[in-house]
Design a protein around this motif. Sequence first.
Motif, PDB file in Angstrom:
ATOM      1  N   MET A 105       0.783  -1.508   0.130  1.00 44.14           N
ATOM      2  CA  MET A 105      -0.245   0.275  -0.345  1.00 44.14           C
ATOM      3  C   MET A 105       0.288   1.488  -0.117  1.00 44.14           C
ATOM      4  SD  MET A 105      -3.204  -1.394   2.774  1.00 44.14           S
ATOM      5  CE  MET A 105      -4.152   0.823   2.315  1.00 44.14           C
ATOM      6  N   VAL A 106       2.495   1.517   0.780  1.00 44.79           N
ATOM      7  CA  VAL A 106       2.686   2.036   0.522  1.00 44.79           C
ATOM      8  C   VAL A 106       4.920   1.741   0.007  1.00 44.79           C
ATOM      9  CG1 VAL A 106       3.753   3.807   2.350  1.00 44.79           C
ATOM     10  CG2 VAL A 106       1.562   3.213   2.679  1.00 44.79           C
ATOM     11  N   PRO A 107       4.639   1.304  -0.561  1.00 39.56           N
ATOM     12  CA  PRO A 107       5.854   1.151  -0.813  1.00 39.56           C
ATOM     13  C   PRO A 107       7.122   2.039  -0.984  1.00 39.56           C
ATOM     14  CG  PRO A 107       4.080   1.273  -2.858  1.00 39.56           C
ATOM     15  CD  PRO A 107       4.023   1.587  -1.828  1.00 39.56           C
ATOM     16  N   GLU A 108       8.086   2.175  -1.016  1.00 41.39           N
ATOM     17  CA  GLU A 108       9.302   3.107  -1.212  1.00 41.39           C
ATOM     18  C   GLU A 108       9.232   3.819  -2.330  1.00 41.39           C
ATOM     19  OE1 GLU A 108      11.079   3.887   1.341  1.00 41.39           O
ATOM     20  OE2 GLU A 108      11.791   3.033   3.074  1.00 41.39           O
ATOM     21  N   ARG A 109       9.401   4.807  -2.498  1.00 39.63           N
ATOM     22  CA  ARG A 109       9.651   5.674  -3.906  1.00 39.63           C
ATOM     23  C   ARG A 109       9.719   6.968  -3.722  1.00 39.63           C
ATOM     24  NH1 ARG A 109       5.249   9.484  -4.523  1.00 39.63           N
ATOM     25  NH2 ARG A 109       3.728   9.043  -2.987  1.00 39.63           N
ATOM     26  N   CYS A 110      10.073   7.673  -4.754  1.00 38.78           N
ATOM     27  CA  CYS A 110      10.595   9.021  -4.483  1.00 38.78           C
ATOM     28  C   CYS A 110       9.523   9.582  -4.945  1.00 38.78           C
ATOM     29  CB  CYS A 110      11.705   9.151  -5.966  1.00 38.78           C
ATOM     30  SG  CYS A 110      13.078   8.359  -5.597  1.00 38.78           S
ATOM     31  N   GLU A 117       3.308  15.928  -6.963  1.00 36.23           N
ATOM     32  CA  GLU A 117       2.275  16.332  -5.686  1.00 36.23           C
ATOM     33  C   GLU A 117       3.161  17.843  -5.372  1.00 36.23           C
ATOM     34  OE1 GLU A 117       3.150  11.933  -4.173  1.00 36.23           O
ATOM     35  OE2 GLU A 117       4.835  12.293  -5.246  1.00 36.23           O
ATOM     36  N   SER A 118       1.881  17.872  -3.873  1.00 34.34           N
ATOM     37  CA  SER A 118       1.904  18.670  -3.662  1.00 34.34           C
ATOM     38  C   SER A 118       2.885  18.209  -2.132  1.00 34.34           C
ATOM     39  CB  SER A 118       0.648  19.019  -3.069  1.00 34.34           C
ATOM     40  OG  SER A 118      -0.007  18.143  -1.813  1.00 34.34           O
ATOM     41  N   ILE A 148       3.382  15.071  -0.412  1.00 32.78           N
ATOM     42  CA  ILE A 148       5.336  14.252  -0.178  1.00 32.78           C
ATOM     43  C   ILE A 148       5.260  14.098   1.483  1.00 32.78           C
ATOM     44  CG2 ILE A 148       7.304  15.079  -0.132  1.00 32.78           C
ATOM     45  CD1 ILE A 148       6.802  16.687  -2.949  1.00 32.78           C
ATOM     46  N   TRP A 149       4.457  14.928   2.458  1.00 31.58           N
ATOM     47  CA  TRP A 149       5.339  14.609   3.794  1.00 31.58           C
ATOM     48  C   TRP A 149       4.012  13.580   4.207  1.00 31.58           C
ATOM     49  CZ3 TRP A 149       9.577  16.127   5.247  1.00 31.58           C
ATOM     50  CH2 TRP A 149      10.233  17.405   5.593  1.00 31.58           C
ATOM     51  N   ILE A 150       2.388  13.892   3.637  1.00 26.76           N
ATOM     52  CA  ILE A 150       2.324  12.938   3.722  1.00 26.76           C
ATOM     53  C   ILE A 150       2.706  11.536   3.966  1.00 26.76           C
ATOM     54  CG2 ILE A 150      -0.178  11.860   3.882  1.00 26.76           C
ATOM     55  CD1 ILE A 150      -1.168  14.473   3.672  1.00 26.76           C
ATOM     56  N   TYR A 151       2.755  11.222   3.153  1.00 27.47           N
ATOM     57  CA  TYR A 151       3.620   9.939   2.064  1.00 27.47           C
ATOM     58  C   TYR A 151       4.602   8.958   2.901  1.00 27.47           C
ATOM     59  CZ  TYR A 151       3.749   5.815  -0.725  1.00 27.47           C
ATOM     60  OH  TYR A 151       4.387   4.824  -0.947  1.00 27.47           O
TER      61      TYR A 151
END
Length: 71
Positions: free
Chosen positions: A31-36, A41-42, A46-49
């Motif tokens: 659901m929340v993979p490591e990614r750049c 994106e705002s 980015i901070w939420i992710y």
Amino acid sequence: MAGVKIITKNEKNVDEFPKVSKALLDVLHQMVPERCADSSESDRDIWIYSGQRQLVRFLQAKFDEQQGNGR
């Protein structure tokens, strides 16, 4: 606060932390993979992710501790 134990960042409480299952981690990593971050994106997104990913990493570390193979 009666009955509440404050845990410091460096304190290990493996026995007190609930068991983290491999199945839960597998789903969270999907659901929340490591990614750049994507430039479209705002900053807020980015901070939420980043916070979500930090929680997954924390749970992975707890799982590793519980399995006796801390990274």
